[in-house]
Write an enzyme that holds these catalytic residues in place. Structure first.
Site: not given
Ligand code: ASP
Length: 340
Positions: A13, A89, A273
């Site tokens: 992102t 992320t 878990q």
């Molecule tokens: N879908 C994205 C990724 O992990 C989410 C992000 O970057 O926050 O590439």
């Protein structure tokens, strides 16, 4: 002295913008970052950018991309004082964990970061995450890097990479390190807890690209058909994510399946878990079966660390001892050695 930091842009992102035709987020050319974020020119360090040819959503990250990052770090190790890896992320903690095992005797900072909102968004968290990561990646004292390990910086917290986990898809404060103290915190001052940092065992930095993919992760649940486990025949390591501090169904089927797997020379690693705390074999009678079949206690490791550590250790010619003994070792701060 102006420190040199290399940004390795992999995707996610942080480097995306809205494609108004489709309404979806797509990666932009990250070499334009200095135009989009002129603040970067005010940094005390000198920043260069290297981008993946095809930046990816981090759900497309895996051993091949981890190896690619490790090679970029190696090729640029002498020329740069620190590295910031920009990453999606969703799987950032997996990459951070994998790199912690692959980058051996790291003597320079490696900081992974990303953001929940794209850098062009008015309310973005990307700028603070990126600027502070650059700060940590260029932090030196008496000509020695303060951080000499793989870390993850997000929303004011610097975490050990292989202790981190993503716990929120919603909040800027998206990562936790439930079983290890926070390495640094950015407020009015940028703090660092030097006592919690890792020191390299030697100064001979090298990379180890070995990653064996014959690893399976399995979360148990009440009512599951445990026999399913025997159907995965080619697997060499099964990481079982069990209840609480290490309990599992106490019945004949559990014992039969676990014994059968061990007879097939499958390594069984047990982790919890629960995100905080870990496994204590023998605490409850419903955990005794694990010691009886020679399963490995994953203690307080995250799932991400247990998976990537298994991939790193399995059939790795670098190591002479057997898998179970190796797994029990604390390689790079991923486990509390005397946890019980
Ligand atoms: N879908 C994205 C990724 O992990 C989410 C992000 O970057 O926050 O590439």
């Amino acid at each position: 002295m102006k420190r040199k930091v290399l940004i390795i842009y992999t995707g996610g992102t942080i480097g995306m913008e809205k494609d108004y035709a489709t309404g979806s987020l797509v990666p932009f050319d990250f070499s334009n970052i200095f135009k989009r974020m002129p603040e970067m020119n005010l940094m005390e360090c000198e920043v260069s950018v290297k981008s993946f040819d095809y930046p990816v959503d981090s759900s497309d990250m895996g051993p091949k991309q981890w190896q690619g990052i490790a090679k970029i770090v190696q090729e640029n190790y002498e020329a740069f004082d620190g590295f910031v890896i920009l990453h999606g992320t969703d799987t950032m903690s997996y990459t951070a964990s994998a790199l912690s095992f692959m980058l051996k005797n790291l003597g320079k900072p490696v900081v992974l970061t990303g953001s929940q909102l794209p850098i062009g968004d008015l309310r973005t968290d990307a700028k603070e995450n990126l600027l502070t990561s650059l700060y940590y990646a260029s932090l030196y004292e008496n000509d020695e890097a303060v951080i000499q390990e793989v870390t993850l910086y997000f929303e004011y917290k610097l975490l050990r990479g292989n202790r981190s986990l993503k716990f929120s898809a919603e909040y800027f404060d998206a990562y936790q390190s439930p079983n290890y103290s926070i390495l640094g915190q950015s407020g009015v001052h940028l703090n660092i807890d030097k006592d919690s940092l890792l020191k390299p065992k030697s100064t001979n930095f090298e990379i180890d690209l070995h990653l064996d993919e014959n690893v399976l992760f399995w979360r148990i649940f009440p009512g599951m058909n445990f026999d399913f486990l025997l159907e995965v025949t080619s697997v060499k390591v099964i990481i079982l994510q069990v209840f609480g501090s290490g309990t599992i169904f106490n019945n004949e089927k559990t014992e039969r399946v676990l014994r059968e797997l061990r007879q097939r020379k499958v390594e069984i690693i047990v982790i919890s878990q629960c995100v905080s705390g870990g496994i204590s074999f023998g605490k409850y009678s419903n955990s005794n079966i694990f010691s009886q079949v020679g399963a490995i206690n994953g203690k307080d490791m995250t799932a991400e660390a247990a998976i990537t550590k298994s991939m790193h250790l399995l059939n790795n010619p670098r190591y002479k001892t057997n898998f179970a003994e190796l797994f029990d070792e604390d390689i790079c701060g991923e486990v509390t050695k005397d946890f019980h």
